[in-house]
Motif scaffolding. Structure first.
Motif, PDB file in Angstrom:
ATOM      1  N   THR A   5      -8.797   4.877  -8.978  1.00  0.00           N
ATOM      2  CA  THR A   5      -7.936   5.563  -8.005  1.00  0.00           C
ATOM      3  C   THR A   5      -6.967   4.541  -7.415  1.00  0.00           C
ATOM      4  OG1 THR A   5      -9.767   7.068  -7.432  1.00  0.00           O
ATOM      5  CG2 THR A   5      -7.876   6.997  -5.932  1.00  0.00           C
ATOM      6  N   ILE A   6      -5.673   4.862  -7.507  1.00  0.00           N
ATOM      7  CA  ILE A   6      -4.642   3.983  -6.951  1.00  0.00           C
ATOM      8  C   ILE A   6      -4.531   4.236  -5.448  1.00  0.00           C
ATOM      9  CG2 ILE A   6      -2.215   3.289  -7.033  1.00  0.00           C
ATOM     10  CD1 ILE A   6      -3.622   2.829  -9.712  1.00  0.00           C
ATOM     11  N   ILE A   7      -4.778   3.206  -4.664  1.00  0.00           N
ATOM     12  CA  ILE A   7      -4.635   3.299  -3.212  1.00  0.00           C
ATOM     13  C   ILE A   7      -3.331   2.643  -2.764  1.00  0.00           C
ATOM     14  CG2 ILE A   7      -5.692   2.789  -0.976  1.00  0.00           C
ATOM     15  CD1 ILE A   7      -7.323   4.733  -2.700  1.00  0.00           C
ATOM     16  N   GLY A   8      -3.053   1.450  -3.297  1.00  0.00           N
ATOM     17  CA  GLY A   8      -1.858   0.724  -2.886  1.00  0.00           C
ATOM     18  C   GLY A   8      -1.113   0.129  -4.058  1.00  0.00           C
ATOM     19  N   PRO A   9       0.085   0.667  -4.387  1.00  0.00           N
ATOM     20  CA  PRO A   9       0.844   0.158  -5.529  1.00  0.00           C
ATOM     21  C   PRO A   9       1.979  -0.805  -5.178  1.00  0.00           C
ATOM     22  CG  PRO A   9       1.678   2.316  -4.926  1.00  0.00           C
ATOM     23  CD  PRO A   9       0.611   1.959  -3.919  1.00  0.00           C
ATOM     24  N   TRP A  10       2.131  -1.165  -3.896  1.00  0.00           N
ATOM     25  CA  TRP A  10       3.340  -1.890  -3.475  1.00  0.00           C
ATOM     26  C   TRP A  10       3.125  -3.385  -3.375  1.00  0.00           C
ATOM     27  CZ3 TRP A  10       7.602   0.645  -4.097  1.00  0.00           C
ATOM     28  CH2 TRP A  10       7.529   2.044  -4.115  1.00  0.00           C
ATOM     29  N   GLY A  11       4.141  -4.140  -3.743  1.00  0.00           N
ATOM     30  CA  GLY A  11       4.122  -5.593  -3.627  1.00  0.00           C
ATOM     31  C   GLY A  11       4.678  -6.032  -2.283  1.00  0.00           C
ATOM     32  N   GLY A  12       4.128  -7.119  -1.750  1.00  0.00           N
ATOM     33  CA  GLY A  12       4.694  -7.739  -0.546  1.00  0.00           C
ATOM     34  C   GLY A  12       4.286  -7.069   0.751  1.00  0.00           C
ATOM     35  N   HIS A  62      -3.325 -13.587  -0.129  1.00  0.00           N
ATOM     36  CA  HIS A  62      -2.045 -13.202   0.454  1.00  0.00           C
ATOM     37  C   HIS A  62      -2.244 -11.879   1.197  1.00  0.00           C
ATOM     38  CE1 HIS A  62       0.863 -15.779  -2.203  1.00  0.00           C
ATOM     39  NE2 HIS A  62       0.549 -16.384  -1.072  1.00  0.00           N
ATOM     40  N   PRO A  63      -1.531 -11.671   2.311  1.00  0.00           N
ATOM     41  CA  PRO A  63      -1.788 -10.493   3.159  1.00  0.00           C
ATOM     42  C   PRO A  63      -1.648  -9.145   2.437  1.00  0.00           C
ATOM     43  CG  PRO A  63      -0.417 -12.068   4.334  1.00  0.00           C
ATOM     44  CD  PRO A  63      -0.533 -12.582   2.928  1.00  0.00           C
ATOM     45  N   ASP A  64      -0.759  -9.078   1.437  1.00  0.00           N
ATOM     46  CA  ASP A  64      -0.625  -7.794   0.740  1.00  0.00           C
ATOM     47  C   ASP A  64      -1.818  -7.505  -0.150  1.00  0.00           C
ATOM     48  OD1 ASP A  64       0.366  -9.954  -0.784  1.00  0.00           O
ATOM     49  OD2 ASP A  64       1.611  -8.663  -2.025  1.00  0.00           O
ATOM     50  N   HIS A  65      -2.788  -8.433  -0.190  1.00  0.00           N
ATOM     51  CA  HIS A  65      -4.019  -8.218  -0.964  1.00  0.00           C
ATOM     52  C   HIS A  65      -5.282  -8.295  -0.109  1.00  0.00           C
ATOM     53  CE1 HIS A  65      -2.110  -8.389  -5.022  1.00  0.00           C
ATOM     54  NE2 HIS A  65      -1.165  -8.942  -4.284  1.00  0.00           N
ATOM     55  N   ASN A  66      -5.175  -8.814   1.117  1.00  0.00           N
ATOM     56  CA  ASN A  66      -6.405  -8.934   1.915  1.00  0.00           C
ATOM     57  C   ASN A  66      -6.228  -8.588   3.397  1.00  0.00           C
ATOM     58  OD1 ASN A  66      -5.054 -11.235   2.896  1.00  0.00           O
ATOM     59  ND2 ASN A  66      -6.937 -12.457   2.979  1.00  0.00           N
ATOM     60  N   ALA A  67      -5.049  -8.090   3.786  1.00  0.00           N
ATOM     61  CA  ALA A  67      -4.770  -7.877   5.213  1.00  0.00           C
ATOM     62  C   ALA A  67      -5.723  -6.896   5.884  1.00  0.00           C
ATOM     63  CB  ALA A  67      -3.331  -7.390   5.404  1.00  0.00           C
ATOM     64  N   HIS A 212       2.139  -3.332  -8.030  1.00  0.00           N
ATOM     65  CA  HIS A 212       2.774  -4.392  -7.241  1.00  0.00           C
ATOM     66  C   HIS A 212       4.291  -4.243  -7.378  1.00  0.00           C
ATOM     67  CE1 HIS A 212       3.358  -8.384  -5.428  1.00  0.00           C
ATOM     68  NE2 HIS A 212       2.080  -8.295  -5.048  1.00  0.00           N
ATOM     69  N   LEU A 213       4.756  -3.054  -7.069  1.00  0.00           N
ATOM     70  CA  LEU A 213       6.125  -2.635  -7.386  1.00  0.00           C
ATOM     71  C   LEU A 213       7.142  -3.167  -6.381  1.00  0.00           C
ATOM     72  CD1 LEU A 213       5.187   1.038  -8.280  1.00  0.00           C
ATOM     73  CD2 LEU A 213       5.628  -0.832  -9.890  1.00  0.00           C
ATOM     74  N   PRO A 214       8.381  -3.397  -6.836  1.00  0.00           N
ATOM     75  CA  PRO A 214       9.447  -3.832  -5.929  1.00  0.00           C
ATOM     76  C   PRO A 214       9.920  -2.698  -5.035  1.00  0.00           C
ATOM     77  CG  PRO A 214      10.322  -3.514  -8.139  1.00  0.00           C
ATOM     78  CD  PRO A 214       8.840  -3.307  -8.234  1.00  0.00           C
ATOM     79  N   HIS A 215      10.544  -3.052  -3.933  1.00  0.00           N
ATOM     80  CA  HIS A 215      10.987  -2.074  -2.936  1.00  0.00           C
ATOM     81  C   HIS A 215      12.446  -1.661  -3.124  1.00  0.00           C
ATOM     82  CE1 HIS A 215       7.471  -2.152  -0.191  1.00  0.00           C
ATOM     83  NE2 HIS A 215       7.279  -3.345  -0.742  1.00  0.00           N
TER      84      HIS A 215
END
Length: 245
Positions: A5-12, A62-67, A212-215
């Motif tokens: 299940t995809i919860i978070g697909p965004w990078g940064g 990095h915070p986008d992986h452990n915040a 980990h997609l760009p914005h």
């Protein structure tokens, strides 16, 4: 089968009303949370209770992986006060960053367990192997096997030849794709869409999901550029998507 299940697909950082890196991998009623970035705890609760997690594993600090580790710990603490149910959640991470690793343990609510990248790790029904990535801080890819099925998560990384053997014949490759094909992400420790297409093609994976997609830009361009090399099915990771492996 394995269920992703995809919860978070965004990078940064998380896009509005979404989350950065976080994925639930489920098999035999065992729920493994892979990374726990910003916004993950909020979005995760649409699909699972925090107390239903059986383990968590972190690729890097990095915070986008452990915040959201801290708020996950508080969710479990508050549930214990409300219900009286006591359970210690194991959170697996590397210990190359001692300060960040120490934060994985909180009271007796969570316990940080250091994985050894040189050895296979067993978590519930999953067997996990590791590959050090090319990133500004120590980070690891995961090759996760259960019931004869193989799932590979790249973590954050510039392209490296070692990925090809590591991801070989995976049923599903969940790959970071933080840059468009005409951009060089290597100095930032990230791949572009053509890097990912090359990886998926040479590793002969059955399915590719870009995360980990760009914005910025048209994300469908990432799919078409990766598809220049890889002729199998390619998808953009989207919140709430469920994949059966």
């Amino acid at each position: 089968f394995l269920k992703l299940t995809i919860i978070g697909p965004w990078g940064g950082y998380p896009k509005v009303n979404e989350a950065s890196a976080g994925y639930i991998l489920e098999h035999d009623d065992f729920n493994l949370l892979i990374d726990c970035g910003s916004g993950v705890l909020s979005k995760l609760q649409q699909y699972i209770k925090p107390t239903d997690l059986d383990a968590c594993i972190i690729s890097h600090y990095h915070p986008d992986h452990n915040a959201d580790i801290g708020v996950l710990q508080h969710a479990l603490l508050i549930d214990m006060y409300l219900t009286g149910n006591k359970k210690t959640l194991p959170i697996y991470g590397h210990d190359f960053d001692k300060e960040s690793f120490a934060k994985l343990s909180y009271k007796d609510i969570t316990i940080g367990i250091a994985y050894d990248p040189e050895n296979e790790l067993k978590i519930g029904p999953f067997s996990i192997r590791f590959l050090r990535t090319v990133h500004p801080v120590p980070c690891f890819s995961f090759r996760i096997e259960a019931d004869g099925k193989v799932f590979v998560f790249t973590g954050d990384s510039a392209f490296q030849e070692a990925f090809i053997d590591f991801a070989k014949d995976a049923a599903l490759l969940l790959s970071e794709c933080n840059f468009y094909g005409n951009m060089d992400g290597s100095r930032a420790g990230h791949m572009n869409s053509r890097d990912v297409g090359k990886l998926a093609d040479q590793a002969q994976v059955q399915r590719l999901i870009l995360t980990h997609l760009p914005h910025y830009g048209n994300l469908e361009q990432l799919v078409s550029e990766a598809g220049e090399r890889y002729k199998g099915p390619i998808h953009l990771a989207k919140l709430g998507d469920i994949w059966k492996i």
